[in-house]
Design an enzyme around this catalytic site. Structure first.
Site, PDB file in Angstrom:
ATOM      1  N   ASN A   8       0.864  -1.185   0.000  1.00 37.17           N
ATOM      2  CA  ASN A   8       0.000   0.000   0.000  1.00 37.17           C
ATOM      3  C   ASN A   8       0.899   1.233   0.000  1.00 37.17           C
ATOM      4  O   ASN A   8       1.477   1.584   1.026  1.00 37.17           O
ATOM      5  CB  ASN A   8      -0.880  -0.027   1.255  1.00 37.17           C
ATOM      6  CG  ASN A   8      -1.694   1.249   1.429  1.00 37.17           C
ATOM      7  OD1 ASN A   8      -1.789   2.063   0.508  1.00 37.17           O
ATOM      8  ND2 ASN A   8      -2.272   1.423   2.604  1.00 37.17           N
ATOM      9  N   TRP A   9       0.997   1.854  -1.168  1.00 39.74           N
ATOM     10  CA  TRP A   9       1.907   3.009  -1.283  1.00 39.74           C
ATOM     11  C   TRP A   9       1.328   4.273  -0.644  1.00 39.74           C
ATOM     12  O   TRP A   9       2.016   5.281  -0.541  1.00 39.74           O
ATOM     13  CB  TRP A   9       2.192   3.282  -2.767  1.00 39.74           C
ATOM     14  CG  TRP A   9       3.284   2.428  -3.336  1.00 39.74           C
ATOM     15  CD1 TRP A   9       3.667   1.186  -2.908  1.00 39.74           C
ATOM     16  CD2 TRP A   9       4.131   2.756  -4.433  1.00 39.74           C
ATOM     17  NE1 TRP A   9       4.703   0.722  -3.680  1.00 39.74           N
ATOM     18  CE2 TRP A   9       5.015   1.670  -4.623  1.00 39.74           C
ATOM     19  CE3 TRP A   9       4.235   3.851  -5.285  1.00 39.74           C
ATOM     20  CZ2 TRP A   9       5.988   1.657  -5.612  1.00 39.74           C
ATOM     21  CZ3 TRP A   9       5.196   3.839  -6.284  1.00 39.74           C
ATOM     22  CH2 TRP A   9       6.067   2.755  -6.439  1.00 39.74           C
ATOM     23  N   LYS A  10       0.047   4.252  -0.308  1.00 37.18           N
ATOM     24  CA  LYS A  10      -0.605   5.456   0.227  1.00 37.18           C
ATOM     25  C   LYS A  10      -0.373   6.639  -0.727  1.00 37.18           C
ATOM     26  O   LYS A  10      -0.360   6.442  -1.931  1.00 37.18           O
ATOM     27  CB  LYS A  10      -0.107   5.747   1.643  1.00 37.18           C
ATOM     28  CG  LYS A  10      -0.152   4.497   2.534  1.00 37.18           C
ATOM     29  CD  LYS A  10       0.048   4.791   3.974  1.00 37.18           C
ATOM     30  CE  LYS A  10       0.111   3.482   4.744  1.00 37.18           C
ATOM     31  NZ  LYS A  10       0.024   3.646   6.180  1.00 37.18           N
ATOM     32  N   HIS A  91      -9.597   1.062   4.757  1.00 34.59           N
ATOM     33  CA  HIS A  91      -8.331   1.284   5.481  1.00 34.59           C
ATOM     34  C   HIS A  91      -8.595   2.248   6.639  1.00 34.59           C
ATOM     35  O   HIS A  91      -9.407   3.171   6.513  1.00 34.59           O
ATOM     36  CB  HIS A  91      -7.289   1.861   4.522  1.00 34.59           C
ATOM     37  CG  HIS A  91      -5.906   1.865   5.104  1.00 34.59           C
ATOM     38  ND1 HIS A  91      -5.503   2.798   6.015  1.00 34.59           N
ATOM     39  CD2 HIS A  91      -4.862   1.026   4.927  1.00 34.59           C
ATOM     40  CE1 HIS A  91      -4.250   2.546   6.370  1.00 34.59           C
ATOM     41  NE2 HIS A  91      -3.843   1.465   5.729  1.00 34.59           N
ATOM     42  N   GLU A  93      -7.001   4.669   7.676  1.00 31.88           N
ATOM     43  CA  GLU A  93      -6.776   6.082   7.339  1.00 31.88           C
ATOM     44  C   GLU A  93      -7.984   6.657   6.599  1.00 31.88           C
ATOM     45  O   GLU A  93      -8.315   7.838   6.761  1.00 31.88           O
ATOM     46  CB  GLU A  93      -5.474   6.219   6.530  1.00 31.88           C
ATOM     47  CG  GLU A  93      -4.255   5.986   7.430  1.00 31.88           C
ATOM     48  CD  GLU A  93      -2.989   5.545   6.724  1.00 31.88           C
ATOM     49  OE1 GLU A  93      -2.928   5.580   5.481  1.00 31.88           O
ATOM     50  OE2 GLU A  93      -2.054   5.135   7.435  1.00 31.88           O
ATOM     51  N   GLU A 158      -5.468  -5.012  10.457  1.00 31.15           N
ATOM     52  CA  GLU A 158      -4.475  -3.968  10.681  1.00 31.15           C
ATOM     53  C   GLU A 158      -4.799  -3.218  11.967  1.00 31.15           C
ATOM     54  O   GLU A 158      -5.642  -2.294  11.952  1.00 31.15           O
ATOM     55  CB  GLU A 158      -4.483  -2.983   9.511  1.00 31.15           C
ATOM     56  CG  GLU A 158      -4.141  -3.599   8.180  1.00 31.15           C
ATOM     57  CD  GLU A 158      -3.549  -2.581   7.225  1.00 31.15           C
ATOM     58  OE1 GLU A 158      -2.450  -2.824   6.733  1.00 31.15           O
ATOM     59  OE2 GLU A 158      -4.161  -1.522   7.004  1.00 31.15           O
ATOM     60  N   GLY A 164       2.357   2.187  10.680  1.00 25.79           N
ATOM     61  CA  GLY A 164       3.382   3.223  10.590  1.00 25.79           C
ATOM     62  C   GLY A 164       4.044   3.540  11.913  1.00 25.79           C
ATOM     63  O   GLY A 164       4.717   4.568  12.049  1.00 25.79           O
ATOM     64  N   SER A 203       3.249  -2.234  10.329  1.00 24.75           N
ATOM     65  CA  SER A 203       4.691  -2.257  10.602  1.00 24.75           C
ATOM     66  C   SER A 203       5.352  -3.588  10.261  1.00 24.75           C
ATOM     67  O   SER A 203       6.253  -4.036  10.966  1.00 24.75           O
ATOM     68  CB  SER A 203       4.967  -1.868  12.054  1.00 24.75           C
ATOM     69  OG  SER A 203       4.590  -0.513  12.276  1.00 24.75           O
ATOM     70  N   GLY A 224       2.717  -1.206   4.287  1.00 25.33           N
ATOM     71  CA  GLY A 224       2.710   0.206   3.945  1.00 25.33           C
ATOM     72  C   GLY A 224       4.125   0.704   3.675  1.00 25.33           C
ATOM     73  O   GLY A 224       4.680   0.518   2.595  1.00 25.33           O
ATOM     74  N   GLY A 225       4.720   1.321   4.680  1.00 23.92           N
ATOM     75  CA  GLY A 225       6.014   1.982   4.517  1.00 23.92           C
ATOM     76  C   GLY A 225       7.080   1.127   3.845  1.00 23.92           C
ATOM     77  O   GLY A 225       7.791   1.590   2.942  1.00 23.92           O
TER      78      GLY A 225
HETATM   79  C1  PEP Z   1      -0.891   0.185   6.043  1.00 24.59           C
HETATM   80  O1  PEP Z   1      -1.109   1.382   6.130  1.00 24.59           O
HETATM   81  O2  PEP Z   1      -1.677  -0.540   5.417  1.00 24.59           O
HETATM   82  C2  PEP Z   1       0.285  -0.359   6.693  1.00 24.59           C
HETATM   83  C3  PEP Z   1       0.294  -1.610   6.976  1.00 24.59           C
HETATM   84  O3  PEP Z   1       1.298   0.543   6.969  1.00 24.59           O
HETATM   85  P1  PEP Z   1       2.729   0.224   7.616  1.00 24.59           P
HETATM   86  O4  PEP Z   1       3.225  -1.082   7.034  1.00 24.59           O
HETATM   87  O5  PEP Z   1       3.575   1.379   7.250  1.00 24.59           O
HETATM   88  O6  PEP Z   1       2.504   0.087   9.087  1.00 24.59           O
END
Ligand code: PEP
Length: 243
Positions: A8-10, A91, A93, A158, A164, A203, A224-225
């Site tokens: 997920n590049w956001k 999600h 967010e 999640e 994050g 994470s 994500g990140g």
């Molecule tokens: C996400 O936002 O879907 C996610 C899992 O982010 P991160 O891996 O950065 O925690």
């Protein structure tokens, strides 16, 4: 079952970075299914760069409707037309930044299914909810109300407080939540619930991926990140069981 590693590049990335990233994914280990979910404007470039590969392409949201006066929104039909096969929905967010309720997510899942997309539906508790001992109830409620009767797709667990944040639940807590989600899915969808992939997200990094992905009922990861860096994303995929 093959594990699924979705990135997920956001709101990150650039047109100029698509080619090198897509080339790197072509060297991915073959035992896991990879999906990349960039921002909307990068979808056509990714669709072209990944044509003929096994890497899946996904969007990060869609509207409940198929067209109309919804400035700034994008329909599932259009996403399907430009080459997306998956769409992340619900999600945390989106739920927090855009006030998306379970009912809204349910409508988006229906729209995605109608358009032939595979929804990746996110659920997860806040830190306060976990501290109050409500995590499983919160997630069960999200599943009950976010998933329509004809649901077919993926679930991503999640925990909001792990996204994050550089911290994850304990392996025992991840396993317990995935078991609770599995039981809820089997109850809600007797014909398919046992086989619905349940990804863990929050994470995930190259250093913790192997332990998380080896847990019972963890069918992959939503990343994500760490998905922004192709080497890290590939290292997570390489850590999936079966490699
Ligand atoms: C996400 O936002 O879907 C996610 C899992 O982010 P991160 O891996 O950065 O925690």
């Amino acid at each position: 079952m093959r594990q699924i590693i979705a990135g997920n590049w956001k709101m990150n990335g650039s047109v100029g970075g698509v080619g090198a990233y897509a080339d790197a994914l072509k060297a991915a280990p073959g035992h896991a299914t990879l999906i990349v979910c960039p921002p909307y404007p990068l979808l056509p470039a990714f669709a072209a760069a990944l044509a003929g590969t096994a890497v899946g392409l996904g969007a990060q949201d869609c509207h409940t409707g198929s067209s109309g006066a919804h400035t700034g929104d994008v329909s599932a039909i259009l996403l399907q037309e430009i080459g997306a096969r998956y769409v992340i929905l619900g999600h945390s967010e989106r739920r927090a930044d855009h006030g998306e309720s379970n009912a809204t997510v349910n409508g988006k899942v229906k729209a995605a299914l109608d358009a032939g997309l595979i929804p990746i539906v996110c659920v997860g508790e806040t830190e306060q909810e976990r501290d109050a001992g409500e995590a499983e109830d919160v997630v069960r409620t999200q599943l009950t109300h976010s998933l329509p009767e004809n649901f077919a797709g993926l679930i991503a667990y999640e925990p909001v407080w792990a996204i994050g944040a550089g911290r994850t639940p304990s392996e025992a807590d991840v396993a317990a939540m995935h078991a609770a989600i599995r039981a809820a899915l089997v109850g809600q969808f007797p014909a398919t619930g046992a086989d619905t992939p349940i990804l863990y997200g929050g994470s995930v990094k190259p250093g913790n991926a192997a332990a998380l992905l080896a847990l019972p009922d963890v069918g992959g990861a939503l990343v994500g990140g760490a998905s922004l860096n192709a080497a890290d994303f590939l290292a997570i995929a390489a850590a999936a069981p079966g490699g």
